[in-house]
Design a protein around this motif. Sequence first.
Motif, PDB file in Angstrom:
ATOM      1  N   ASP A 175      -1.044   5.247  -1.195  1.00  0.00           N
ATOM      2  CA  ASP A 175      -0.644   6.619  -0.862  1.00  0.00           C
ATOM      3  C   ASP A 175      -1.370   7.186   0.354  1.00  0.00           C
ATOM      4  O   ASP A 175      -0.841   8.076   1.015  1.00  0.00           O
ATOM      5  N   GLY A 218      -1.621  14.696  -5.402  1.00  0.00           N
ATOM      6  CA  GLY A 218      -1.770  13.722  -4.332  1.00  0.00           C
ATOM      7  C   GLY A 218      -3.194  13.704  -3.807  1.00  0.00           C
ATOM      8  O   GLY A 218      -4.097  14.356  -4.346  1.00  0.00           O
ATOM      9  N   ARG A 222      -3.862   3.427  -5.709  1.00  0.00           N
ATOM     10  CA  ARG A 222      -3.254   4.646  -5.194  1.00  0.00           C
ATOM     11  C   ARG A 222      -3.890   5.086  -3.879  1.00  0.00           C
ATOM     12  O   ARG A 222      -3.210   5.597  -2.998  1.00  0.00           O
TER      13      ARG A 222
END
Length: 676
Positions: free
Chosen positions: A444, A411, A440
């Motif tokens: 995210d 992550g 992303r």
Amino acid sequence: MAGGVSVVPASGYYPVSLPRVLPTTTTFRRKRKLSISATKEISARNTTSSLSKKAGDKNEEMERRSFKDYLEHSKHLLTSSDGGPPRWFSPLECSSTPENSPLLLSLPGLDGVGLGLSLQYQRLGQIFNIWCLHIPIDDRTPFPELVKLVERTVRLENQRTPNRPIYLVGESFGGCLALAVAACNHDIDLVLILANPATSFGESQFQLPTPPLDLMPDNLLSGVPYLLSLLTDSPSKLVMATLEKRLPLQQTIGEMSQGAISLSSYLSVMSDVLSDKTLLWKLKLLSSASAFANSRLHAVKAQTLILSSGKDRLLPSREEAERLKKILPICEIRCFDDSGHALFLESALDLVTIIMGCSFYRRQRYHDYVSDYLPPSPSKFKKLYESTSFIEKFTSPVMLSTLENGKIVRGLAGIPSKGPVILIGYHMMVGLELLPLENRFWIDHGIHVRAIAHPFMFKKLQENMLDLSVFDYIRVMGAVPVSPINLYRLLSLNSHVLLYPGGIREAFHRKGEEYKLFWPEQSEFIRMAARFGAKIIPFGVVGEDDVSQLLLDYDDQIKIPFLQSFYEEFNESFRKLRTDSPGEIANQVLHLPILVPKVPGRFYFLFGKPIETEGKQELRSKEKSGEVYLEVKSEVENCLAYLKEKREKDPYRSILARQVYQTIHGPDAEVPTFSL
């Protein structure tokens, strides 16, 4: 409001009350005024829409008008007019536009209502001061007088803000009007956005034959109002707009029923107010507009964007766009293969995104890629992501980052949420990593990354170049041309900036050069980062060799005689970068590598530990900045080496293994990777 601009009596609109615009027009008497409570309600919704991305997305969907709203407002304007001359009005959604926003004059189609951009008001109003031209249904102003009317407005606005561009946005008939005004005012900074301009009316299958229009019998065209309404694809627009909401079945049927009622009511009003004589006048006006504009195309100097529909049943718009591009000196085309004539009424169309993607928005004489940028709305980003998500589905990117204690985690937890931050990394073949990285970070971590890109993505210098539309996505996402001043300005705004020191030499590398860095010797970005205390995050990405095989590189292609001469001519058009650098970094030759696709493997990203520059004044010296530069380069190489080694232990490196996993655990399940 004596001496001011006349107003249109429509709920949701307010008058343009500046006396300088049309000092000769008369005031229009309102028949249906906005109530105070309605005004407060709309203003409250506009305020609420800016609270947050998530809330903004929800409110944006609520506020954005539908095609059914367009039908209702058009019906109201058609039935409530008391005659009078053409006049300007401004949408209430645009009442809080920033003061430095340029003026956008919306020029109507043949109906003259002036609501063609109504589905776009919510977004356009964030960056434009919008005035819409309304031509009453019974008005008989000749086309040259309409040109003078718009011209007076343009000249008076130019006197007030001489250093600010004026946008003329016209659909169909309005496109002819915009071109005519531009031809008569080439000394004024105008930007034209034309949707299926009716300059091709002479080639239309609906062009009426002889005898002259004013001699035709009254009953010959009794069914044309209904036909003209169908040419806007009204039924299909209502269906598609409802289906795109993805509502429950019962609610979908209910909305379609309400839409059908609105459409039926609208067609009934059209049949009542659009008499045969009025329609004949409209067609005669359109013929005059087309001839007037075509005779003056050679005088148009304005920057022009033509939006062309592939399924226009009224005009040959695709062919006309290509014809106009050959005549107009500064012109770009964007094609919409599945759209009809009334392009602005397509529910999926986002005009702001198109303008940003083409780099057509500016507040001054020259475009500023930093200050003139508007990020996509959450709902628009969702659509952009859906159009590019196939790359992620095939490559299932693994995102790894490094915490302050040096621990590598899956992550983006190691990425600072606040800038300024500079991401420095390896550029895979043709930038394959760019879309997954941008997506992303946004999805995210809620971070908007602004890429520093090569100038060829922003300006087409010759016809044999790639169509600039292929780079619209990266420009919509905020990319800027590479330059020290652009990097300076992005860092001054505390942005997250993506920079590739290897440039196109790295992105267009040769055979056997995978994962090799082509960086200049100078520490180009270190001192700039230190100036703003920016964190530097080195990163590596691997996987290009898992998705494609380089068949013909530049060295192979220049051995073919016609390709060698083509690339020499092709590269002559570009401003050369780093020509004073030694070695391969100066050999930044643009070409199109020939790739053979493979059964897709996987992309792997590793973002290293952030390198602090805040408070380190010593980094402004050439010697110290050079040391940190070598440290950053070494960290990128370490990230690449780490990923190349670890991916060998990933049981889900193959797309087949990933598909089996998601078949068992669900299509949205995150696929595991190697152990950290």
